[in-house]
Design a protein around this motif. Sequence first.
Motif, PDB file in Angstrom:
ATOM      1  N   ASP B  13      33.710 -40.806  27.422  1.00  0.00           N
ATOM      2  CA  ASP B  13      34.293 -39.949  26.379  1.00  0.00           C
ATOM      3  C   ASP B  13      33.355 -39.801  25.186  1.00  0.00           C
ATOM      4  OD1 ASP B  13      36.627 -39.206  27.518  1.00  0.00           O
ATOM      5  OD2 ASP B  13      37.922 -40.504  26.334  1.00  0.00           O
ATOM      6  N   PHE B  14      32.777 -40.917  24.750  1.00  0.00           N
ATOM      7  CA  PHE B  14      31.951 -40.884  23.548  1.00  0.00           C
ATOM      8  C   PHE B  14      30.571 -40.258  23.762  1.00  0.00           C
ATOM      9  CE2 PHE B  14      34.978 -44.180  22.175  1.00  0.00           C
ATOM     10  CZ  PHE B  14      35.342 -43.603  20.971  1.00  0.00           C
ATOM     11  N   TYR B  15      29.985 -40.486  24.939  1.00  0.00           N
ATOM     12  CA  TYR B  15      28.580 -40.102  25.113  1.00  0.00           C
ATOM     13  C   TYR B  15      28.328 -39.021  26.155  1.00  0.00           C
ATOM     14  CZ  TYR B  15      28.076 -44.412  22.470  1.00  0.00           C
ATOM     15  OH  TYR B  15      28.177 -45.388  21.512  1.00  0.00           O
ATOM     16  N   ALA B  17      28.283 -35.940  26.084  1.00  0.00           N
ATOM     17  CA  ALA B  17      27.468 -34.820  25.601  1.00  0.00           C
ATOM     18  C   ALA B  17      25.975 -35.103  25.750  1.00  0.00           C
ATOM     19  CB  ALA B  17      27.787 -34.510  24.148  1.00  0.00           C
ATOM     20  N   LEU B  18      25.599 -36.386  25.901  1.00  0.00           N
ATOM     21  CA  LEU B  18      24.183 -36.737  26.028  1.00  0.00           C
ATOM     22  C   LEU B  18      23.736 -36.801  27.494  1.00  0.00           C
ATOM     23  CD1 LEU B  18      24.020 -39.571  23.307  1.00  0.00           C
ATOM     24  CD2 LEU B  18      23.382 -37.168  23.039  1.00  0.00           C
ATOM     25  N   TYR B  65      23.432 -46.346  25.282  1.00  0.00           N
ATOM     26  CA  TYR B  65      23.832 -45.588  24.081  1.00  0.00           C
ATOM     27  C   TYR B  65      24.791 -46.411  23.221  1.00  0.00           C
ATOM     28  CZ  TYR B  65      21.714 -41.241  25.744  1.00  0.00           C
ATOM     29  OH  TYR B  65      20.830 -40.278  26.150  1.00  0.00           O
ATOM     30  N   LYS B  68      23.052 -48.908  21.153  1.00  0.00           N
ATOM     31  CA  LYS B  68      22.369 -48.329  19.999  1.00  0.00           C
ATOM     32  C   LYS B  68      23.331 -47.787  18.947  1.00  0.00           C
ATOM     33  CE  LYS B  68      18.052 -47.198  22.288  1.00  0.00           C
ATOM     34  NZ  LYS B  68      17.281 -46.185  23.013  1.00  0.00           N
ATOM     35  N   LEU B  69      24.383 -47.111  19.354  1.00  0.00           N
ATOM     36  CA  LEU B  69      25.238 -46.400  18.392  1.00  0.00           C
ATOM     37  C   LEU B  69      26.590 -47.071  18.121  1.00  0.00           C
ATOM     38  CD1 LEU B  69      24.597 -42.670  19.466  1.00  0.00           C
ATOM     39  CD2 LEU B  69      23.537 -43.922  17.581  1.00  0.00           C
ATOM     40  N   LEU B  71      29.576 -46.579  19.102  1.00  0.00           N
ATOM     41  CA  LEU B  71      30.702 -45.688  18.782  1.00  0.00           C
ATOM     42  C   LEU B  71      32.036 -46.230  19.288  1.00  0.00           C
ATOM     43  CD1 LEU B  71      29.271 -42.106  19.401  1.00  0.00           C
ATOM     44  CD2 LEU B  71      29.228 -43.506  17.337  1.00  0.00           C
ATOM     45  N   PHE B  75      35.102 -47.417  16.976  1.00  0.00           N
ATOM     46  CA  PHE B  75      36.390 -46.780  17.233  1.00  0.00           C
ATOM     47  C   PHE B  75      37.492 -47.831  17.358  1.00  0.00           C
ATOM     48  CE2 PHE B  75      39.442 -45.525  20.592  1.00  0.00           C
ATOM     49  CZ  PHE B  75      40.043 -44.441  19.964  1.00  0.00           C
ATOM     50  N   ARG B  78      38.281 -49.363  13.937  1.00  0.00           N
ATOM     51  CA  ARG B  78      39.076 -48.452  13.118  1.00  0.00           C
ATOM     52  C   ARG B  78      40.525 -48.399  13.568  1.00  0.00           C
ATOM     53  NH1 ARG B  78      34.757 -44.884  12.734  1.00  0.00           N
ATOM     54  NH2 ARG B  78      35.418 -43.951  14.681  1.00  0.00           N
ATOM     55  N   GLN B  79      40.726 -48.335  14.904  1.00  0.00           N
ATOM     56  CA  GLN B  79      42.094 -48.249  15.416  1.00  0.00           C
ATOM     57  C   GLN B  79      42.891 -49.505  15.046  1.00  0.00           C
ATOM     58  OE1 GLN B  79      43.461 -45.437  16.658  1.00  0.00           O
ATOM     59  NE2 GLN B  79      41.469 -44.547  16.233  1.00  0.00           N
ATOM     60  N   SER B 105      37.265 -47.082   5.423  1.00  0.00           N
ATOM     61  CA  SER B 105      36.274 -46.200   4.818  1.00  0.00           C
ATOM     62  C   SER B 105      34.844 -46.740   4.975  1.00  0.00           C
ATOM     63  CB  SER B 105      36.619 -46.012   3.347  1.00  0.00           C
ATOM     64  OG  SER B 105      35.707 -45.168   2.726  1.00  0.00           O
ATOM     65  N   ILE B 107      33.603 -48.260   7.591  1.00  0.00           N
ATOM     66  CA  ILE B 107      33.069 -48.090   8.949  1.00  0.00           C
ATOM     67  C   ILE B 107      32.519 -46.680   9.086  1.00  0.00           C
ATOM     68  CG2 ILE B 107      33.595 -48.118  11.420  1.00  0.00           C
ATOM     69  CD1 ILE B 107      35.977 -49.933  10.757  1.00  0.00           C
ATOM     70  N   GLU B 108      31.250 -46.555   9.418  1.00  0.00           N
ATOM     71  CA  GLU B 108      30.600 -45.237   9.482  1.00  0.00           C
ATOM     72  C   GLU B 108      31.231 -44.310  10.505  1.00  0.00           C
ATOM     73  OE1 GLU B 108      26.444 -45.529  10.208  1.00  0.00           O
ATOM     74  OE2 GLU B 108      25.956 -45.445   8.106  1.00  0.00           O
TER      75      GLU B 108
END
Lengths: 108, 108
Positions: B13-15, B17-18, B65, B68-69, B71, B75, B78-79, B105, B107-108
């Motif tokens: 879901d997160f990656y 697009a790559l 990914y 490195k990121l 995400l 996520f 944050r949840q 706030s 958390i990037e």
Amino acid sequence: MLEKTTRINFLYDFYQALLTEKQRSYMEMYYLEDLSLGEISETYNVSRQAIYDNIRRTEQMLEGYEEKLNLYKKFQERQTLLEKATSLMNSEQYSELKTILDKISDIE
Amino acid sequence: MLEKTTRINFLYDFYQALLTEKQRSYMEMYYLEDLSLGEISETYNVSRQAIYDNIRRTEQMLEGYEEKLNLYKKFQERQTLLEKATSLMNSEQYSELKTILDKISDIE
């Protein structure tokens, strides 16, 4: 010009982990330490043009990642909602606050 | 097994697009439509082993990914905080809620 620089700095924050070490070095010297292309070119003993091309290509890569992942866009959306949430809380409008928290939760 | 599949689905879901279009097709047939390697291999007229290798490599890319990121990790953080925020709001503990909003706030 300043706005573009701010944007590139944000994109760099989000996607720097996907860049090579050389790309990161050039970007940090140029954008964070504010060195000129001439100064960077002296440090690395490569042409000014090579540094320029590398930085421009890196900027395009950062924009390409943002087009695919939208991390900066989602970050801005979340920050806007969080500011609104904090303001609703401070003004004791708790029922609207609940709606905002749900909206934040929906952003991946 | 189930937990790994859930994780891969989230990372996808997160990656996604790559990934390349071919990688996405194989992953969706295998993980989302639950087709067997044999069925996918018949559809594309390539060997079962080639499909298997491609899917394994894609899974490694997704984990790369995430390394490195982060995400998926961010996520989840944050949840968890948002659930806590909602629960504090429902129990009318508004001063603690403010602290949680600030944490989200950050958390990037």
